[in-house]
Motif scaffolding. Structure first.
Motif, PDB file in Angstrom:
ATOM      1  N   GLU A   1      -7.832   5.205  -5.101  1.00 21.39           N
ATOM      2  CA  GLU A   1      -8.465   3.901  -4.862  1.00 21.39           C
ATOM      3  C   GLU A   1      -8.477   3.049  -6.125  1.00 21.39           C
ATOM      4  N   ASP A   2      -8.735   3.710  -7.292  1.00 22.92           N
ATOM      5  CA  ASP A   2      -8.692   2.951  -8.547  1.00 22.92           C
ATOM      6  C   ASP A   2      -7.308   2.355  -8.748  1.00 22.92           C
ATOM      7  N   PHE A   3      -6.304   3.200  -8.490  1.00 22.30           N
ATOM      8  CA  PHE A   3      -4.936   2.754  -8.691  1.00 22.30           C
ATOM      9  C   PHE A   3      -4.613   1.592  -7.758  1.00 22.30           C
ATOM     10  N   GLN A   4      -5.010   1.722  -6.509  1.00 25.17           N
ATOM     11  CA  GLN A   4      -4.708   0.641  -5.561  1.00 25.17           C
ATOM     12  C   GLN A   4      -5.443  -0.630  -5.922  1.00 25.17           C
TER      13      GLN A   4
ATOM     14  N   LEU B   1     -12.910   2.881 -11.895  1.00 22.01           N
ATOM     15  CA  LEU B   1     -14.058   2.177 -11.335  1.00 22.01           C
ATOM     16  C   LEU B   1     -15.257   3.096 -11.135  1.00 22.01           C
ATOM     17  N   ASP B   2     -14.981   4.349 -10.717  1.00 21.08           N
ATOM     18  CA  ASP B   2     -16.114   5.202 -10.404  1.00 21.08           C
ATOM     19  C   ASP B   2     -16.488   6.124 -11.553  1.00 21.08           C
TER      20      ASP B   2
ATOM     21  N   ASP C   1       0.817  -1.207   0.000  1.00 19.20           N
ATOM     22  CA  ASP C   1       0.000   0.000   0.000  1.00 19.20           C
ATOM     23  C   ASP C   1       0.849   1.254   0.000  1.00 19.20           C
ATOM     24  N   LEU C   2       1.927   1.221   0.772  1.00 22.80           N
ATOM     25  CA  LEU C   2       2.808   2.391   0.813  1.00 22.80           C
ATOM     26  C   LEU C   2       3.406   2.648  -0.560  1.00 22.80           C
ATOM     27  N   LYS C   3       3.903   1.572  -1.187  1.00 22.99           N
ATOM     28  CA  LYS C   3       4.493   1.737  -2.513  1.00 22.99           C
ATOM     29  C   LYS C   3       3.446   2.224  -3.499  1.00 22.99           C
TER      30      LYS C   3
END
Lengths: 187, 582
Positions: A167-170, A158-159, A105-107
């Motif tokens: 959030e999309d990227f994650q 996604l949205d 998540d950090l990366k």
């Protein structure tokens, strides 16, 4: 070997070890690498917190970074002033996030910042175009660039707001298991 | 910050490290938290205690890092060739650790007590050391502690009473169990992190944003990667334009070609196995030194040549994705190696065990020869696979180009070599030493061959998936097979009468029975006896455990299904919410 170094106080070393993923030996080795970039600018005694910033040109000339197409963005994201001039803290922070012990998540959040060229917390089409140009040496035609960027937004957004949020990227990173090992610079 | 106060110190440190903030902010938060703790609770000694514990942990981590092997070389390879090629070398290093551990415990618990008790091996008078033993493992080595036959079955009287039988049995059993546990853990963690079923490699978003390898530091490699990415992006763009729909006749043709290749490859594997069986059956009577090398030679030759045929079949077949192509190749190679190993083990367990007096040492020697000849062929394979391909690709047929490093084939060879060592531990306790030397030399050989002869891989991606599959392969047919062979030997086969630590017993496992009978005399260790009789020997226990595990698996499976549904619903909710609030 042992506690015979005079560069940092024990508290400073503790703080570095707590806030990065490095051990004491690695921190001292990274300090040596930092100092080798500009021995006349970097003092050997950090106990009184000197305010030393190395300009981007020196950071970008490191062998680990000099061929990376994103070196300027990496330096800008991790530097305090946003211009790529790094203090020792920024330097350690950068290599700590890019080391193999940092969690996914950090990366992912730092990779998002790197790809976000205009710093607006979203990866929009212009950011994607700039990324694509960095990665393909400007050899794709305008049409192809446009099509690739549209395809990327189609697949990852996604949205449905036309740009990629964190959030999309994650969400995309979660489905890419190689990311942990490719977003990694060995030093 | 408030939620950090509630965490324990260790979790707090981890949470601070994981924050995506600049260094100054992290240091400030850390200062606030530690000072606040000091003020709120006034546990000065507590703070110092936890800090010294942390420092202790850090110094242990530092010390462990000094023992790390080959860090500089790994960095160089990762920098020039990327992470998928580096995964081969990491796998090699990991297997080397298994062998080092095995050698240390075998040498420490089995060989050293025997050497201390009886330093001179009892070699018959007319046998001396000739150079050929290094290749064949017979002759002089037969009477040393290299093989099973060199170990005695007595209780060594010295400072303490050391029961050689128990030591031999338990050392090997404990090592296999620990290996199994280590493999299961790494397989599980690899599955958890890496194995994603959706095929994201053809996904443009993934190619653009997640696939760039930041660890490449060589300018030419970077240029090559950029070219490859450009080619891949162009391909995926044009694929969208022409999604080919195959006609029925084409589908039937492809199916026919697939069926034919699978039949051919399975036939080849079975044929290799059968020919080795007949070769062995015809030749075992020739105990002359050099001729015992014939079977290992043929085995290694098959392992070298037949996979090339498989690659050839692969070129004629048509696969819908690159992943399926690689999986098919891997499955065929695994079938080949499993059939060869199965035939060899069948021959050893059924024929050699009946015919010869000191049969465990014979099997140990056969394995030693297989390991040595396999090493020689690995070197040859490097020469043909990489050096000659480079020469052909650059001078003779420039169309082929510089070869790439075939990670899948090399990893399968490593897995096969390690399986030989695992089977051999029971019959030849010092075989891991040979394996350590072999892997050490192989590392440097492959590194030189790679840097001189190969180019970085053209197609990136799926390195993590392949790594998971390789660990799973290492565990499932190969380690489990080696473990079953050793278990079958210990359980069913009669140890030889004249030599070895288990002479005179019905089977190896009865050593434990004898020990338990001895322990019944001692009142303090009744609990061990109780465990043995009611847990290990009772069938009801295993039945109950199996039932409980099946029920737990079923529950976890249902939970996973429920979570999948939940993910779908949440995803739909995200889309709905964004439609309502654009």
């Amino acid at each position: 070997m042992g506690n015979k170094q005079t560069i940092f106080t024990a508290q400073q070393l503790d703080a570095y070890q707590d806030c990065t993923y490095f051990t004491r030996k690695e921190i001292l080795r990274l300090f040596d690498r930092y100092r080798d970039l500009a021995p006349q600018l970097v003092p050997l005694d950090y106990t009184n917190h000197p305010d030393v910033k190395l300009p981007y040109e020196l950071i970008g000339s490191m062998p680990e970074l000099k061929d990376n197409p994103f070196r300027q963005r990496i330096a800008e994201v991790f530097s305090e002033d946003g211009e790529g001039n790094m203090t020792l803290d920024d330097f350690l922070d950068m290599f700590s996030v890019l080391s193999e012990m940092a969690p996914r998540d950090l990366k992912a959040s730092y990779a998002f910042k790197i790809y976000d060229f205009n710093n607006d917390d979203f990866i929009c089409k212009s950011d994607l175009e700039k990324t694509l140009n960095r990665l393909t040496r400007n050899e794709l035609t305008e049409d192809e660039v446009r099509m690739v960027c549209e395809k990327v937004i189609d697949e990852a957004d996604l949205d449905n707001d036309g740009r990629l949020s964190l959030e999309d990227f994650q969400h995309m990173i979660v489905r890419a298991p190689d990311f942990l090992s490719t977003f990694h610079i060995r030093i | 910050v408030k939620e950090f106060v509630a965490l324990s110190t260790r979790d707090r440190i981890r949470a601070i490290r994981d924050l995506a903030m600049s260094f100054e902010e992290k240091k400030h938060i850390r200062w606030v938290l530690t000072d606040k703790q000091l003020n709120l609770y006034c546990y000065t000694c507590n703070k110092l205690h936890s800090q010294s514990l942390r420092r202790c942990g850090y110094s242990i981590r530092s010390a462990r890092q000094t023992l790390e092997l080959w860090q500089g070389i790994m960095k160089e390879i990762g920098g020039k060739f990327g992470t998928s090629v580096l995964s081969y070398f990491l796998f090699l290093k990991w297997l080397l650790m298994f062998n080092i551990f095995s050698f240390l415990i075998n040498f420490g618990f089995i060989t050293i007590p025997l050497l201390v008790y009886d330093p001179s091996p009892n070699i018959p008078p007319n046998v001396s050391f000739r150079g050929l033993e290094i290749l064949t493992g017979a002759g002089y080595f037969n009477y040393t502690v290299m093989y099973y036959g060199g170990y005695s079955n007595e209780t060594l009287i010295g400072l303490v009473d050391y029961n050689m039988q128990l030591a031999y049995f338990f050392t090997i059993a404990v090592y296999m169990v620990l290996c199994g546990i280590a493999l299961i853990f790494s397989m599980a963690s690899s599955f958890k992190e890496n194995y994603v079923l959706a095929d994201t490699v053809s996904n443009s978003a993934w190619q653009l944003l997640c696939s760039w390898d930041f660890s490449i530091t060589n300018e030419r490699a970077v240029r090559q990667r950029k070219n490859n990415l450009r080619v891949q992006l162009k391909e995926s763009l044009s694929e969208r334009a022409q999604r080919e729909l195959l006609t029925l006749s084409e589908k039937l043709k492809h199916f026919g070609v697939h069926l034919g290749s699978w039949l051919l490859s399975t036939g080849l594997a079975v044929g290799c196995g059968a020919s080795i069986y007949y070769l062995y059956a015809a030749n075992w009577s020739l105990l002359q030194e050099a001729e015992t090398l014939l079977v290992p030679f043929v085995v290694s030759l098959m392992n070298l040549v037949v996979p090339l045929f498989y690659s050839l079949f692969n070129k004629f077949e048509h696969y819908s994705s690159l992943g399926r192509q690689i999986y098919a190749l891997v499955v065929r190679n695994v079938l080949l190696k499993m059939s060869i190993l199965a035939v060899l083990c069948y021959y050893w367990m059924n024929v050699v065990a009946e015919k010869f007096s000191c049969w465990e040492s014979m099997v140990g020697q056969a394995l030693y020869r297989l390991v040595i000849v396999d090493f020689l062929f690995l070197m040859l394979g490097s020469f043909f696979g990489e050096f000659l391909s480079n020469v052909i690709g650059t001078r003779l047929l420039p169309r082929l180009g510089v070869p790439e490093f075939d990670v899948a084939r090399n990893v399968l060879e490593l897995i096969y070599a390690q399986t030989l060592a695992w089977i051999g531990i029971y019959f030849s306790p010092l075989l891991p030493a040979i394996q350590i030397l072999k892997f050490f030399i192989l590392f440097y050989l492959k590194k030189v061959s790679l840097t001189q002869n190969c180019q970085p891989p053209r197609r990136t991606g799926r390195a993590a998936q392949m790594q998971t599959i390789f660990i799973a392969l290492l565990f499932f047919p190969f380690f489990v097979g080696a473990l079953s062979i050793v278990a079958y030997t210990a359980w069913r086969l009669t140890p030889s009468e004249q030599c070895g630590p288990f002479r005179g017993l019905n089977n190896t496992f009865s050593v434990v029975g004898v020990w338990i009978d001895d322990l019944q005399e001692i009142p303090a260790s009744q609990w061990v006896v109780w465990i043995y009789q009611n847990v290990i020997r009772s069938e009801i226990f295993y039945f109950l455990i199996t039932l409980i595990i099946i029920v737990i698996i079923y529950i976890f499976w249902q939970v996973t299904q429920g979570r999948k549904q939940l993910i779908g619903q949440l995803r739909q909710q995200i889309v709905n919410v964004s439609v309502l609030h654009p």
